[in-house]
Design a protein around this motif. Structure first.
Motif: not given
Length: 117
Positions: A41-45, A56-60
């Protein structure tokens, strides 16, 4: 293939759903959070905020990881890799190569690699 199935495939491709799901799965495996649903959910937010330029877009991978990967690709230390190597790196990371605009005569430096990946 039935028309409905093709429409479904087109929809998924148009909205890049397979890439999103692959990236979310990779984030889960990389971080291994205690609460995976909340993590997703947090990643999609963060994705949503990143698309609105509010976050910032979540980066691997971080910059050190990208530099290490580049170093593995640039085995002789030329300071650049080929577009073919770049495409293979994207595939290895589970990222799409459809939007790659580099011609085969272009040298991809570490800075370009970091920015693009």
């Amino acid at each position: 293939m039935a028309a409905g199935e093709q429409q479904g495939r087109d929809y998924l491709r148009r909205h890049r759903i397979p890439e999103l799901l692959h990236r979310l799965g990779a984030l889960l495996l990389y971080h291994r959070p205690e609460n995976p649903r909340e993590f997703l959910i947090q990643a999609l937010e963060r994705v949503k905020a990143g698309k609105r330029a509010e976050g910032e877009y979540p980066h691997l991978m971080d910059e050190a990881n990208l530099a290490a990967m580049f170093g593995l690709l640039d085995v002789v230390g030329q300071g650049h890799i080929t577009p073919a190597q770049y495409r293979e790196a994207l595939k290895t990371l589970g990222l799409s190569t459809e939007d790659v605009q580099f011609g085969d005569d272009v040298n991809i430096t570490l800075d370009i690699f970091k920015e693009e990946v």
